[in-house]
Scaffold this motif. Sequence first.
Motif, PDB file in Angstrom:
ATOM      1  N   ALA A  23       0.828  -1.201   0.000  1.00  0.00           N
ATOM      2  CA  ALA A  23       0.000   0.000   0.000  1.00  0.00           C
ATOM      3  C   ALA A  23       0.863   1.253   0.000  1.00  0.00           C
ATOM      4  O   ALA A  23       0.577   2.222  -0.717  1.00  0.00           O
ATOM      5  CB  ALA A  23      -0.936  -0.002   1.203  1.00  0.00           C
ATOM      6  N   LEU A  24       1.922   1.262   0.786  1.00  0.00           N
ATOM      7  CA  LEU A  24       2.804   2.424   0.832  1.00  0.00           C
ATOM      8  C   LEU A  24       3.491   2.635  -0.513  1.00  0.00           C
ATOM      9  O   LEU A  24       3.687   3.775  -0.950  1.00  0.00           O
ATOM     10  CB  LEU A  24       3.835   2.267   1.943  1.00  0.00           C
ATOM     11  N   SER A  25       3.834   1.543  -1.193  1.00  0.00           N
ATOM     12  CA  SER A  25       4.461   1.665  -2.501  1.00  0.00           C
ATOM     13  C   SER A  25       3.518   2.342  -3.490  1.00  0.00           C
ATOM     14  O   SER A  25       3.926   3.216  -4.267  1.00  0.00           O
ATOM     15  CB  SER A  25       4.861   0.279  -3.016  1.00  0.00           C
ATOM     16  N   VAL A  26       2.233   1.964  -3.449  1.00  0.00           N
ATOM     17  CA  VAL A  26       1.243   2.608  -4.313  1.00  0.00           C
ATOM     18  C   VAL A  26       1.067   4.070  -3.921  1.00  0.00           C
ATOM     19  O   VAL A  26       1.024   4.970  -4.766  1.00  0.00           O
ATOM     20  CB  VAL A  26      -0.106   1.869  -4.228  1.00  0.00           C
ATOM     21  N   GLY A  45      -5.550   3.949  -4.476  1.00  0.00           N
ATOM     22  CA  GLY A  45      -6.767   3.831  -5.266  1.00  0.00           C
ATOM     23  C   GLY A  45      -6.479   3.073  -6.552  1.00  0.00           C
ATOM     24  O   GLY A  45      -5.317   2.802  -6.891  1.00  0.00           O
ATOM     25  N   PRO A  46      -7.547   2.701  -7.251  1.00  0.00           N
ATOM     26  CA  PRO A  46      -8.935   3.012  -6.896  1.00  0.00           C
ATOM     27  C   PRO A  46      -9.482   2.071  -5.830  1.00  0.00           C
ATOM     28  O   PRO A  46      -9.013   0.950  -5.660  1.00  0.00           O
ATOM     29  CB  PRO A  46      -9.679   2.817  -8.217  1.00  0.00           C
ATOM     30  N   GLU A  74     -16.439   4.665  -7.797  1.00  0.00           N
ATOM     31  CA  GLU A  74     -14.976   4.546  -7.772  1.00  0.00           C
ATOM     32  C   GLU A  74     -14.373   5.802  -7.166  1.00  0.00           C
ATOM     33  O   GLU A  74     -14.740   6.919  -7.528  1.00  0.00           O
ATOM     34  CB  GLU A  74     -14.438   4.334  -9.181  1.00  0.00           C
ATOM     35  N   LYS A  75     -13.429   5.605  -6.234  1.00  0.00           N
ATOM     36  CA  LYS A  75     -12.733   6.718  -5.589  1.00  0.00           C
ATOM     37  C   LYS A  75     -11.226   6.562  -5.797  1.00  0.00           C
ATOM     38  O   LYS A  75     -10.653   5.497  -5.546  1.00  0.00           O
ATOM     39  CB  LYS A  75     -13.036   6.760  -4.088  1.00  0.00           C
ATOM     40  N   ALA A  76     -10.608   7.637  -6.261  1.00  0.00           N
ATOM     41  CA  ALA A  76      -9.170   7.642  -6.485  1.00  0.00           C
ATOM     42  C   ALA A  76      -8.441   8.066  -5.212  1.00  0.00           C
ATOM     43  O   ALA A  76      -9.042   8.589  -4.261  1.00  0.00           O
ATOM     44  CB  ALA A  76      -8.829   8.601  -7.619  1.00  0.00           C
ATOM     45  N   PRO A 101      -4.476  -2.628  -2.534  1.00  0.00           N
ATOM     46  CA  PRO A 101      -4.827  -2.477  -1.115  1.00  0.00           C
ATOM     47  C   PRO A 101      -5.239  -1.045  -0.816  1.00  0.00           C
ATOM     48  O   PRO A 101      -4.714  -0.103  -1.417  1.00  0.00           O
ATOM     49  CB  PRO A 101      -3.544  -2.870  -0.381  1.00  0.00           C
ATOM     50  N   LEU A 102      -6.177  -0.899   0.099  1.00  0.00           N
ATOM     51  CA  LEU A 102      -6.639   0.424   0.489  1.00  0.00           C
ATOM     52  C   LEU A 102      -5.916   0.865   1.750  1.00  0.00           C
ATOM     53  O   LEU A 102      -5.939   0.181   2.776  1.00  0.00           O
ATOM     54  CB  LEU A 102      -8.149   0.416   0.743  1.00  0.00           C
TER      55      LEU A 102
END
Length: 214
Positions: free
Chosen positions: A56-59, A144-145, A158-160, A181-182
């Motif tokens: 998630a942190l990478s995204v 996201g998304p 859908e939320k970015a 992952p959110l």
Amino acid sequence: MSNAELWQGIGAFLEQAGGAPGLNEVRARLHDVGDLAVAIAQRPPNQPLCGYLSEALSVAHAGPGAALAALIGRSNLHWESYGAYAPGTIGTAFPRRHAYASLIADADPNWHRDVDLGFLLIAPHTLYRDHHHPARELYLPLTGPSYWRFGVDSKWQEKAAGAVIWNEPNRVHATLVQDVPLLCLYAWTENVLAPAVVDVASDWTSLESQLASR
């Protein structure tokens, strides 16, 4: 890294989000606890049992929350699972596929100031079933998304990363996490001790079956 640095990074992320509904209320409530929060030692740090924090942190490093993601990666957070739902109502998957790290709980363990702030992490291919609670609630996704709906069996939106999601008291809402992952910042501005209540939807079985097969 000090609590003060993380607190300042959260403030900057909130300012970056602009003037969407709820943001001024959250800023005002957090001002009430800021000095206390940075002065109190955190609970023992750990890793979320659901995993996926590094992913998630990478995204998030590629999105509008990059600066805050860097601070989270350097922070010693205490992650746990939300356990206030009635047994079985939230499903068997969700309790082991999410984690949250409250910053206010460290500073104010008895919740005297009736506000909460922290980070929520949900693993890929997970449904956070429809539910509501008396607390006003802000979500600011760093990844996201992700997909959200506001009312049982209503249409998914859908939320970015960087979207502002504001839930008034007792607004029914659900979250669907697909391949990414959110990770999001969350804030409750009142009634933090009042538990959430699940609202039964007709599509849970089909959705969770599809997610489990991926």
